[in-house]
Design a protein around this motif. Sequence first.
Motif, PDB file in Angstrom:
ATOM      1  N   VAL A  66      39.034 -90.949   9.146  1.00 51.04           N
ATOM      2  CA  VAL A  66      37.415 -90.624   8.760  1.00 51.04           C
ATOM      3  C   VAL A  66      36.792 -91.931   9.665  1.00 51.04           C
ATOM      4  N   GLN A  67      37.023 -92.924   9.276  1.00 49.29           N
ATOM      5  CA  GLN A  67      35.918 -94.231   8.781  1.00 49.29           C
ATOM      6  C   GLN A  67      35.574 -94.071  10.291  1.00 49.29           C
ATOM      7  N   GLN A  68      37.219 -93.728  11.382  1.00 48.94           N
ATOM      8  CA  GLN A  68      37.222 -94.511  12.405  1.00 48.94           C
ATOM      9  C   GLN A  68      36.840 -93.595  13.614  1.00 48.94           C
ATOM     10  N   GLY A  69      35.932 -92.455  12.824  1.00 46.83           N
ATOM     11  CA  GLY A  69      35.521 -91.026  13.284  1.00 46.83           C
ATOM     12  C   GLY A  69      36.727 -90.081  14.165  1.00 46.83           C
ATOM     13  N   HIS A  70      37.058 -89.724  12.707  1.00 50.06           N
ATOM     14  CA  HIS A  70      38.522 -88.435  13.593  1.00 50.06           C
ATOM     15  C   HIS A  70      38.373 -87.503  12.438  1.00 50.06           C
ATOM     16  N   ASP A  71      37.835 -86.549  13.142  1.00 48.75           N
ATOM     17  CA  ASP A  71      37.664 -85.211  12.475  1.00 48.75           C
ATOM     18  C   ASP A  71      38.947 -84.598  11.622  1.00 48.75           C
ATOM     19  N   LEU A  72      39.664 -85.024   9.689  1.00 47.80           N
ATOM     20  CA  LEU A  72      40.085 -84.462   9.213  1.00 47.80           C
ATOM     21  C   LEU A  72      39.904 -83.518   7.851  1.00 47.80           C
ATOM     22  N   PRO A  73      40.289 -82.623   7.832  1.00 51.42           N
ATOM     23  CA  PRO A  73      40.382 -81.513   6.561  1.00 51.42           C
ATOM     24  C   PRO A  73      40.170 -82.380   5.682  1.00 51.42           C
ATOM     25  N   ASP A  74      39.871 -81.948   4.223  1.00 51.74           N
ATOM     26  CA  ASP A  74      40.176 -82.667   2.730  1.00 51.74           C
ATOM     27  C   ASP A  74      41.643 -82.183   2.845  1.00 51.74           C
ATOM     28  N   PHE A  75      42.331 -82.260   1.737  1.00 51.53           N
ATOM     29  CA  PHE A  75      43.350 -81.767   1.213  1.00 51.53           C
ATOM     30  C   PHE A  75      43.236 -80.364   0.333  1.00 51.53           C
ATOM     31  N   ASP A  76      42.319 -79.696   0.004  1.00 51.80           N
ATOM     32  CA  ASP A  76      41.997 -78.107  -0.141  1.00 51.80           C
ATOM     33  C   ASP A  76      42.305 -77.912   1.248  1.00 51.80           C
ATOM     34  N   ILE A  77      41.684 -78.234   2.360  1.00 53.25           N
ATOM     35  CA  ILE A  77      41.383 -77.258   3.210  1.00 53.25           C
ATOM     36  C   ILE A  77      42.200 -77.394   4.224  1.00 53.25           C
ATOM     37  N   PHE A  78      42.842 -78.757   4.785  1.00 50.38           N
ATOM     38  CA  PHE A  78      44.413 -79.015   5.196  1.00 50.38           C
ATOM     39  C   PHE A  78      45.557 -77.657   4.271  1.00 50.38           C
ATOM     40  N   TRP A  79      46.004 -78.147   3.754  1.00 49.72           N
ATOM     41  CA  TRP A  79      46.334 -77.190   2.559  1.00 49.72           C
ATOM     42  C   TRP A  79      46.503 -75.510   2.767  1.00 49.72           C
ATOM     43  N   ARG A  80      45.423 -74.776   2.944  1.00 49.19           N
ATOM     44  CA  ARG A  80      44.456 -73.883   3.048  1.00 49.19           C
ATOM     45  C   ARG A  80      44.893 -73.692   4.569  1.00 49.19           C
ATOM     46  N   LEU A  81      44.724 -74.288   5.618  1.00 50.58           N
ATOM     47  CA  LEU A  81      45.084 -74.336   7.064  1.00 50.58           C
ATOM     48  C   LEU A  81      47.207 -74.404   7.323  1.00 50.58           C
ATOM     49  N   GLY A  82      47.325 -75.099   6.668  1.00 51.56           N
ATOM     50  CA  GLY A  82      48.868 -74.700   6.584  1.00 51.56           C
ATOM     51  C   GLY A  82      49.477 -75.954   7.978  1.00 51.56           C
ATOM     52  N   GLU A  83      48.270 -76.965   8.212  1.00 48.25           N
ATOM     53  CA  GLU A  83      48.451 -77.615   9.238  1.00 48.25           C
ATOM     54  C   GLU A  83      47.605 -78.689  10.043  1.00 48.25           C
ATOM     55  N   VAL A  84      47.613 -79.654  10.069  1.00 48.92           N
ATOM     56  CA  VAL A  84      45.935 -80.405  11.176  1.00 48.92           C
ATOM     57  C   VAL A  84      47.119 -81.316  12.004  1.00 48.92           C
ATOM     58  N   LYS A  85      46.089 -81.304  13.293  1.00 53.14           N
ATOM     59  CA  LYS A  85      46.751 -82.083  14.796  1.00 53.14           C
ATOM     60  C   LYS A  85      46.334 -83.438  14.085  1.00 53.14           C
ATOM     61  N   LEU A  86      47.386 -84.326  14.514  1.00 57.48           N
ATOM     62  CA  LEU A  86      47.126 -85.241  14.193  1.00 57.48           C
ATOM     63  C   LEU A  86      46.277 -85.900  15.413  1.00 57.48           C
ATOM     64  N   PRO A  87      45.295 -86.859  15.233  1.00 48.84           N
ATOM     65  CA  PRO A  87      44.871 -87.518  16.141  1.00 48.84           C
ATOM     66  C   PRO A  87      45.063 -88.249  16.478  1.00 48.84           C
ATOM     67  N   ALA A  88      44.699 -88.198  18.702  1.00 49.43           N
ATOM     68  CA  ALA A  88      45.258 -89.343  19.624  1.00 49.43           C
ATOM     69  C   ALA A  88      44.788 -89.896  19.519  1.00 49.43           C
ATOM     70  N   MET A  89      46.095 -91.482  19.716  1.00 47.31           N
ATOM     71  CA  MET A  89      46.033 -93.207  19.258  1.00 47.31           C
ATOM     72  C   MET A  89      45.903 -93.989  20.666  1.00 47.31           C
ATOM     73  N   PRO A  90      45.140 -93.541  21.342  1.00 45.21           N
ATOM     74  CA  PRO A  90      45.351 -94.312  22.682  1.00 45.21           C
ATOM     75  C   PRO A  90      45.738 -96.117  22.595  1.00 45.21           C
ATOM     76  N   GLU A  91      47.027 -96.422  22.820  1.00 43.54           N
ATOM     77  CA  GLU A  91      47.442 -97.173  22.963  1.00 43.54           C
ATOM     78  C   GLU A  91      48.154 -97.582  23.948  1.00 43.54           C
ATOM     79  N   ASP A  92      48.728 -98.954  24.328  1.00 38.67           N
ATOM     80  CA  ASP A  92      49.199 -99.374  25.665  1.00 38.67           C
ATOM     81  C   ASP A  92      50.745 -99.560  24.868  1.00 38.67           C
ATOM     82  N   PRO A  93      51.899 -99.339  24.599  1.00 36.19           N
ATOM     83  CA  PRO A  93      53.032 -99.809  24.474  1.00 36.19           C
ATOM     84  C   PRO A  93      52.981-101.651  25.005  1.00 36.19           C
ATOM     85  N   PRO A  94      54.125-101.933  23.899  1.00 33.63           N
ATOM     86  CA  PRO A  94      53.667-103.440  23.861  1.00 33.63           C
ATOM     87  C   PRO A  94      54.365-104.399  25.668  1.00 33.63           C
TER      88      PRO A  94
END
Length: 758
Positions: free
Chosen positions: A533-561
């Motif tokens: 969240v501090q990095q700017g990703h929109d993720l619900p709190d635990f109670d909302i997540f649990w009610r929704l049943g899943e949350v999409k993981l944020p994209a983390m663009p990174e060039d592989p080593p």
Amino acid sequence: MSTEQWVPTTAHWGAYQATSDGDGGVRVRPHPDDPAPSPLLGNVPGIARHDTRVLRPAVRRGWLLGGPGPSAQRGRDEFVEVDWDTALDLVAAQLDRVRNESGNEAIYGGSYGWSSAGRFHHAQSQLHRFLNTIGGYTASRNNYSFGTSQVLLPHVVGSAAAVLGYADSWATVREHADLIVAFGGLPTKNLSVSPGGVSRHTSAAAAADPGVAVASISPLADDVPAGGRWYSIEPGTDVAMQLALAHVLLTEDLHDTEFLSRCCTGFDVFAAYLLGSSDGVPKTPEWAAEICGIAAADIRELARRMPTGRTLVTVTWSLQRTRGGEQPVWAGIALAAMLGQIGLPGGGFGHGYGSMAEVGADGPVLHLPTLPQGSNPVSSFIPVARIADMLLDPGAEFDYNGQRLTYPDIRLVHWAGGNPFHHHQDLTRLRRAFARPETVVVHETHWTATARHADVVLPATTTLEREDLGAGRRDTHLTAMHRVLDPVGEARDDYAILAGLAERLGVRQRFTEGRGARGWLEHLYEKWRAPLVQQGHDLPDFDIFWRLGEVKLPAMPEDPPLVRFRRDPERERLHTPSGRIELFSETVDSFGYEDCPGHPVWLPQERRAPLHLIANQPPTRLHGQGDVGAVSRDSKVAGREPITLHPDDAAARGITDGTVVRVFNDRGACLAGARLSDRVRPGVAVLPTGAWFDPQPDPRRPGQDLCAHGNPNVLTEDIGSSRLSQGCAGQRTHVDVEPATEPLPEVAVRTPPPLRRG
């Protein structure tokens, strides 16, 4: 719970929805957005309340009456069911006694864990956290899946993660690659599975028809995707073909000298070996054809095709689960380096395409919620596949990755969430090894062979009977794993079991930190969520997540080593001594291991029986999990695991389809049900792993046992892949097969062992 209340959960074979059927059972359906749901989902309904569930704590009768000590009765004795307080008191007393008398080094925290896809109820993490709170334990390193590569890759490319953690997605491969050269093939049956689950089986859907030309080099036609070309190779000879391909690239000046000079070291040594300058044997296609059974003209044609476009050289994990398993991986990297495409999208080197769903997945490389295990004050460890050596020969020295180490003297084994009698080799030897400790404690859901070889069995819940957080490596979603069923019998989750032990040993607060299981789920989720969240990703709190049943993981663009390294090898140096890809490693060479010298080599092996046996992963279950489920049961032949034979090999032995056969070598024997197919190479038999080990008297060998159910690990050799890695070498062995004669022992593992109430 209403029978119509469908709730989300996930498993190693993927996310799904489940509901109670109102009679203590369960109904399941695939995740609605899954493009290729796993057929393994069909095993789920029959597992939770199967007759083999461990319903109450149970103690082996001989141990209960005679006290702790070595015993050959493990696996043969009856059990006495006791209450939870009695069981926990007994286990806590033995943990305390052993650590006080012999130190924590004498406790082996086995727990090689595939028990759950959950991030909290991960039995291995739970057990290790607990043991660390009481002073530590002897640990294991690496894994059975790709443990050889885990040791080799840091010497060659600086880290295992550089290859294993950053594979191009199938979408990238389809967009950029012209050719996939797949050593070990691309067996799509394995793409159902990932340790933390698969939210959407996109890899399985893509790999089934990759849209790219595929050269599949395997003794099994089923390892070839649609439209691919099958190169039917003699098992265990991939390195010879790899070297011959490299020889053609070198001698016909088709190799990328600029990439080799800029990004690699040691090519001159490897080239001398290819040309035969160092050993007098040029690695020509004609030389390789005599070994691997692929025509020299076909090898030369493939070699000439590879540099004409974007080529991905990939090696399945199966090829490194053999003697000398480092060699096909290292030779594959060398071949890809000669093409000069390492670090390019869709090209270079891949390891594990077709081995597991996470390789080729398109999810982010992202840290997931993880239970902290603390630190282990005990320094002793073993490579994971050396457990029988450790138990049988305490004090013996062994080689590992340049070190000379000593096996500790183990007096107590504590196992949770794993089944060594599925994944280890030479099970007759493992039975002898399990007879040596003074106490064996096992947490188990079912009466597997591991539970039957324990002294104290603590009944654990299945995934359906608890809550958790689920996500796999390179997955796209985090799943709220809701509870579907009440615990069966008196089963408890591993956390509750270990909290009870921690209380008896005076460390409950340190182990639990004052949280219940739901409290830990919320804590782990919010601790994971906060920095995102501090990095700017929109993720619900635990109670909302649990009610929704899943949350999409944020994209983390990174060039592989390896992409960064290719772009600027001076600034993005690899963690190797040279900072480059090491086609010759002075470090490995300095160890002096004849079974793993300083560059890829061909290591011929003796053929000790008429047929090559391939013990691959089953299409009908995950390892031994689900063997009592409907999909696995329906695959059996006369109630036993199917073995696939070429019709010519079967005819020569008087075997017809459906015949119960005896599979044997100088280590042991098992019974299996014959299936005939011309989709295996002649001289090859296929007996998948995972049939629950069922030792019964062998009618052909008085005083010895065979596995009546068809577990191939009574046949495989318990030896390390090399002195470098000491990895698992259980993928292949040599056997013969004959029709079984009456009377045949009945399969006994579908019912519990003898039990009495205490």
